[in-house]
Design a protein around this motif. Structure first.
Motif, PDB file in Angstrom:
ATOM      1  N   THR A   7      40.518  38.388  39.865  1.00 19.99           N
ATOM      2  CA  THR A   7      40.813  38.954  38.545  1.00 19.99           C
ATOM      3  C   THR A   7      40.393  40.412  38.431  1.00 19.99           C
ATOM      4  OG1 THR A   7      40.818  36.784  37.510  1.00 19.99           O
ATOM      5  CG2 THR A   7      40.494  38.686  36.059  1.00 19.99           C
ATOM      6  N   ASP A  31      49.140  38.826  33.611  1.00 19.92           N
ATOM      7  CA  ASP A  31      49.051  37.453  33.127  1.00 19.92           C
ATOM      8  C   ASP A  31      48.093  36.733  34.075  1.00 19.92           C
ATOM      9  OD1 ASP A  31      49.369  34.922  32.111  1.00 19.92           O
ATOM     10  OD2 ASP A  31      51.470  34.714  32.720  1.00 19.92           O
ATOM     11  N   ALA A  33      45.172  34.120  34.987  1.00 14.68           N
ATOM     12  CA  ALA A  33      44.579  32.846  34.586  1.00 14.68           C
ATOM     13  C   ALA A  33      43.061  32.965  34.550  1.00 14.68           C
ATOM     14  CB  ALA A  33      44.998  31.743  35.558  1.00 14.68           C
ATOM     15  N   PRO A  34      42.432  32.353  33.553  1.00 18.15           N
ATOM     16  CA  PRO A  34      40.964  32.356  33.513  1.00 18.15           C
ATOM     17  C   PRO A  34      40.405  31.379  34.549  1.00 18.15           C
ATOM     18  CG  PRO A  34      41.845  31.070  31.703  1.00 18.15           C
ATOM     19  CD  PRO A  34      43.025  31.671  32.416  1.00 18.15           C
ATOM     20  N   ASP A  35      39.172  31.605  34.936  1.00 14.65           N
ATOM     21  CA  ASP A  35      38.443  30.674  35.809  1.00 14.65           C
ATOM     22  C   ASP A  35      39.151  30.382  37.117  1.00 14.65           C
ATOM     23  OD1 ASP A  35      36.360  30.410  33.924  1.00 14.65           O
ATOM     24  OD2 ASP A  35      37.566  28.958  32.808  1.00 14.65           O
ATOM     25  N   LEU A  36      39.707  31.402  37.737  1.00  9.79           N
ATOM     26  CA  LEU A  36      40.307  31.210  39.063  1.00  9.79           C
ATOM     27  C   LEU A  36      39.214  30.944  40.090  1.00  9.79           C
ATOM     28  CD1 LEU A  36      42.896  34.109  39.447  1.00  9.79           C
ATOM     29  CD2 LEU A  36      43.386  31.683  39.189  1.00  9.79           C
ATOM     30  N   ARG A  70      50.883  38.096  37.963  1.00  9.58           N
ATOM     31  CA  ARG A  70      50.463  36.795  37.433  1.00  9.58           C
ATOM     32  C   ARG A  70      49.575  36.102  38.471  1.00  9.58           C
ATOM     33  NH1 ARG A  70      55.107  35.470  35.967  1.00  9.58           N
ATOM     34  NH2 ARG A  70      54.750  35.824  33.769  1.00  9.58           N
ATOM     35  N   THR A  71      48.475  35.537  38.014  1.00 12.60           N
ATOM     36  CA  THR A  71      47.646  34.706  38.892  1.00 12.60           C
ATOM     37  C   THR A  71      47.541  33.318  38.282  1.00 12.60           C
ATOM     38  OG1 THR A  71      45.579  35.361  37.784  1.00 12.60           O
ATOM     39  CG2 THR A  71      46.238  36.631  39.740  1.00 12.60           C
ATOM     40  N   GLN A  72      47.398  32.343  39.148  1.00 12.74           N
ATOM     41  CA  GLN A  72      47.180  30.980  38.677  1.00 12.74           C
ATOM     42  C   GLN A  72      46.509  30.171  39.776  1.00 12.74           C
ATOM     43  OE1 GLN A  72      51.346  30.361  37.736  1.00 12.74           O
ATOM     44  NE2 GLN A  72      51.451  28.762  39.281  1.00 12.74           N
TER      45      GLN A  72
END
Length: 158
Positions: A7, A31, A33-36, A70-72
């Motif tokens: 992040t 975009d 993602a939290p807590d990756l 975007r991360t996920q």
């Protein structure tokens, strides 16, 4: 290699491009993602990968377009995608975009469109990290997405 939280790395790299996208009139959206989970990575090399993908997206996205990072989380790691709504890639070129010296536009040269090594470097770096990379595009004029998958650093969360 060490545990890396993607992040802040993505945010820092995107900040480097803020002036460039503004000058070209392109939007840059995050975009994230939290807590990756953290990934086992070399920060410098992953930053180079992001830089290459963003420079490529900026080169192929016209004024008024948008680039999204975007991360996920994924089942065994993290997925990071850079999507643009620019020129797109024709189906015949997609299998070759990570080849060394390959350019989707044959009229481009080193002077007008890069060396043809950026995406080959992206692939080599990500694979050296135990990850994988893919490119997709719905066709010319419809943008493209470059997706990276990096394995998680077991037990460490960002």
């Amino acid at each position: 290699l060490r545990a890396v939280d993607l992040t802040p790395l993505v945010e820092e790299t995107a900040a480097i491009f803020e002036l460039l996208v503004e000058e070209k009139g392109v939007g840059l959206a995050l975009d994230l993602a939290p807590d990756l989970p953290c990934v086992q990575a070399d920060r410098v090399r992953i930053r180079q990968v992001l830089h290459n993908l963003l420079a490529n997206a900026l080169r192929h996205t016209p004024s008024g377009g948008t680039i999204t990072i975007r991360t996920q989380p994924a089942a065994d790691g993290v997925t990071l995608a850079v999507t643009d709504n620019g020129e797109g890639i024709d189906a015949a070129s997609l299998p070759h975009v990570f080849d060394r010296f390959y350019r989707t536009d044959p009229s481009r040269s080193r002077e007008t469109g890069g060396s043809g090594l950026g995406l080959a470097i992206v692939k080599a770096v990500i694979e050296s990290h135990g990850g994988r990379v893919a490119a997709t595009s719905p066709g010319l004029g419809r943008g493209s997405t470059f997706t990276l998958h990096l394995p998680a650093d077991e037990g460490v969360r960002g």
